[in-house]
Design a protein around this motif. Sequence first.
Motif, short mmCIF file in Angstrom:
data_model
loop_
_atom_site.label_atom_id
_atom_site.label_comp_id
_atom_site.label_asym_id
_atom_site.label_seq_id
_atom_site.Cartn_x
_atom_site.Cartn_y
_atom_site.Cartn_z
N TRP A 1 -9.09 -26.84 20.31
CA TRP A 1 -9.42 -25.66 19.50
C TRP A 1 -10.61 -24.92 20.10
O TRP A 1 -11.62 -25.51 20.44
CB TRP A 1 -9.77 -26.09 18.06
CG TRP A 1 -8.62 -26.71 17.33
CD1 TRP A 1 -8.31 -28.04 17.28
CD2 TRP A 1 -7.61 -26.04 16.58
NE1 TRP A 1 -7.18 -28.23 16.53
CE2 TRP A 1 -6.72 -27.02 16.08
CE3 TRP A 1 -7.37 -24.70 16.26
CZ2 TRP A 1 -5.63 -26.72 15.30
CZ3 TRP A 1 -6.28 -24.39 15.47
CH2 TRP A 1 -5.42 -25.38 15.00
N LEU A 2 -10.45 -23.60 20.17
CA LEU A 2 -11.54 -22.72 20.54
C LEU A 2 -12.29 -22.34 19.27
O LEU A 2 -11.67 -21.93 18.28
CB LEU A 2 -11.01 -21.46 21.23
CG LEU A 2 -10.21 -21.69 22.52
CD1 LEU A 2 -9.50 -20.40 22.92
CD2 LEU A 2 -11.11 -22.19 23.63
N ALA B 1 -11.29 -21.64 14.09
CA ALA B 1 -10.79 -22.42 15.22
C ALA B 1 -9.45 -21.85 15.62
O ALA B 1 -8.60 -21.60 14.76
CB ALA B 1 -10.67 -23.90 14.84
N VAL B 2 -9.25 -21.62 16.92
CA VAL B 2 -8.02 -21.05 17.43
C VAL B 2 -7.42 -22.03 18.44
O VAL B 2 -8.09 -22.42 19.41
CB VAL B 2 -8.25 -19.69 18.10
CG1 VAL B 2 -6.93 -19.08 18.56
CG2 VAL B 2 -8.97 -18.73 17.16
N ARG C 1 -7.26 -21.00 12.38
CA ARG C 1 -7.64 -21.70 11.17
C ARG C 1 -9.08 -21.33 10.83
O ARG C 1 -9.97 -21.43 11.69
CB ARG C 1 -7.53 -23.22 11.36
CG ARG C 1 -6.11 -23.72 11.59
CD ARG C 1 -5.30 -23.61 10.31
NE ARG C 1 -3.94 -24.10 10.49
CZ ARG C 1 -2.88 -23.33 10.74
NH1 ARG C 1 -3.06 -22.02 10.87
NH2 ARG C 1 -1.68 -23.84 10.87
N VAL C 2 -9.29 -20.90 9.60
CA VAL C 2 -10.64 -20.59 9.15
C VAL C 2 -11.28 -21.89 8.69
O VAL C 2 -10.74 -22.59 7.83
CB VAL C 2 -10.64 -19.55 8.01
CG1 VAL C 2 -12.07 -19.21 7.62
CG2 VAL C 2 -9.90 -18.30 8.44
N PRO D 1 -2.01 -7.94 10.12
CA PRO D 1 -2.77 -9.18 10.27
C PRO D 1 -2.85 -9.63 11.72
O PRO D 1 -2.05 -9.22 12.56
CB PRO D 1 -1.96 -10.17 9.43
CG PRO D 1 -0.54 -9.67 9.55
CD PRO D 1 -0.65 -8.17 9.57
N ILE D 2 -3.84 -10.49 12.00
CA ILE D 2 -4.00 -11.07 13.33
C ILE D 2 -2.99 -12.21 13.45
O ILE D 2 -3.04 -13.18 12.69
CB ILE D 2 -5.43 -11.60 13.52
CG1 ILE D 2 -6.44 -10.45 13.39
CG2 ILE D 2 -5.58 -12.31 14.85
CD1 ILE D 2 -7.89 -10.91 13.27
N THR D 3 -2.08 -12.11 14.38
CA THR D 3 -1.01 -13.09 14.51
C THR D 3 -1.20 -13.94 15.76
O THR D 3 -1.93 -13.57 16.68
CB THR D 3 0.36 -12.40 14.58
OG1 THR D 3 0.40 -11.56 15.74
CG2 THR D 3 0.60 -11.55 13.33
N ALA D 4 -0.50 -15.06 15.80
CA ALA D 4 -0.55 -15.92 16.98
C ALA D 4 -0.05 -15.17 18.21
O ALA D 4 -0.58 -15.34 19.32
CB ALA D 4 0.29 -17.17 16.74
#
Length: 731
Positions: free
Chosen positions: A420-421, A600-601, A609-610, A724-727
């Motif tokens: 995770w970043l 975390a990305v 994930r927030v 929205p911000i998507t993968a």
Amino acid sequence: MSPQPQAAVGAPLSRVDGRLKVTGKAQYAAEFDVDGVVHAVIVDASIGRGRITSIDTGAAERHPGVVRVIHHGNAPKLPYRDNSGSNNMPGRRLRVFQDDKVLFHGQPVAVVIATTLEAAQHGASLVEVRYDAKQPSTDLHEAEPDQPTTYSRGDAEAGLRIAPVRLDLTYQLGRNHHNPMEPHATIARWDGNKVTVWDKTQWVVGTHDEIAAVFDLPADAVRVINPFVGGGFGSGLRCWPHTIVAALAARVAKRPVKLVLSRKQMYFGTGFRPSYEYRLRLGSDRRGRLSAATHRIDAETSSYETFTEAVMLPGQMLYSMPDVSQAYRTVPLDVNSPIWMRGPGFASASFVIESAMDELAHKLGIDPIELRRRNEPSEDEAKNLPWSTRRLRECYTVGAREFGWDRRNPKPRASRDGDWLIGLGMAAGVYDPGRYPAQAQARLDADGTAVVDAATTDMGPGTYTSQTQVAADALGLAMRAVTFRLGDSLYPATGPHGGSSTMASVGSAVLDACNQVRQQAIKLAVEDRESPLYGVPAGDVVVRGGRLHVQGNPTRGETYKSLLSRNKRTHLEAHGTYAGPPTPERDSYAAYNATFAEVAVDATLGLVRVRRMLGVYDCGRVISPKLADSQALGGIVGGIGTALLEHTVTDHRDGRIVNPSLADYLVPVNADVPEIRAIYLDGEDNSGNALGVKGIGEVVQVGVAAAIGNAVFNATGRRVRELPITAEALL
């Protein structure tokens, strides 16, 4: 005058209506037991634009249990008087069953009335409607906009030309739907020429006035009842067509009618937060001092009404700069009309402005908080007015300390936790709370209990509880001795329950009414020769626990009960008012926040994930800390939805919404909600109301999406300018 003791206000009390809700005894609009009720189901248009050429209702009318089928070919003509005062928008509001025109996919074209819900549902499926269909226009980017609403100060174009640092950014914000747990519902019953309506609404007075206007009825011929609302977020701020359909069906059928929208129907039967294209050009010097900005804002509206919201205001006053120009264009589309949604206008604008500020900070190598500090205005530069209170600097300081902002690595993609970043982001938020004229009635009975009435609503923020707290302290009674009643148009009129207006507006009217009653009792006591308080200056008397006594000498006094009984008074009562904000404005009144997010990305999959969030709020006096926490939690969760999940998708070929369900329209669930903390700065803002409040229901969502987006950039180095911000955007 001695200050009245405060025992309830400021205490973290549980909801007074909580037991009713958790035991299922709270009655929502569709749950009232009305004798003889029949059921109605709307038939929705299956085209996006055109006209109805024929309606075959034969099979539906032959179905067992079906009572009537109403459509434009057999419906009575309705007067539809002008009613611009009840949140109807410029244009021509939808007139149900009054002509053959279809203005959007899902428009009501018929209603089936039956003795059971199942018969009505099946009957609706048997109605055959034929159309002359036209190609609808539903794409914001391909339609012709209206003439813009503009604002300017200075010369923004000239300022941008000479600015050493310039950004030119375009953002796309998806449409959001409210999706409260309770669907919109109406029960209507006529008694002669009078109609009673049980309706899910955030404004019983507004619904009352619209029904009176549509049916051309005197005010006393309409009653609207709505004691509980299962979530609204703005979706109940006007009277929607289905409410008129229910009242019309009840009048035609001569029987009470219940109409409940399905989840799918709520996507075109009520409003939504409109989609936006927002281009922002920003100029600054190399130290980050902003010099100029231009805002070009395009937003969807319906073809028959013009919906606008306060999307321009943050760009005018959030940061100091001499040169600003704005052009806000509505784009008429073949859709149903939008409506205000939590943090209206401000939440949309904040994503753009706060994302751009983060981008500028990164470009200049300045900490995002420091950049905001350097551009903090000393006054409202749009209004040339001083702030009532504006404590954003303190929000930044407290938030940075409590969130651990000093641990943030300003270099994107520099912090990891396994796969995770990790990123940290923040944003500022502002909201201009509404303040509307309001009235309330207070009655103190001889047994020492009180009843307070106002025609407001409680869609979840805890109006029952907070107004009881205000009334209890003003009357000097325990909470259990006060009953606050709302949700009935027979009660004293109030404005809409939205825009963070209820505490300031209704609360001030409640305070006024209860203060008057307490003063009546004090006057009665100090003039009563048999009272222990006889001859005491009225200003020296306070009330605590239902007992009037001399300030500093609790032994000298008596109870409300003994005073009223001795004077043979069954009750004391008073009518309280709140006039609204001062005219002309003396200062600039708004609530503020600083919102912090850690995300975390997944470095491979792009999943976001927030992990935790913090909101620090300058919202004036907090009447109920427990309710405030509930609002902050809900607003931040809503902002997570806007940032990462929520997006209404339209098929532009026919105007159909393709994801009208909670299976396909994604909202945050428990697994999406991180650790959330809220902090409220101590203090009051007495510029516009006697309670010193600003309201917190809206500002808690403003800036959340930007804080998350900025954290995503810090984690990944990828700047996403579309919600929205998507993968997919991060791969």
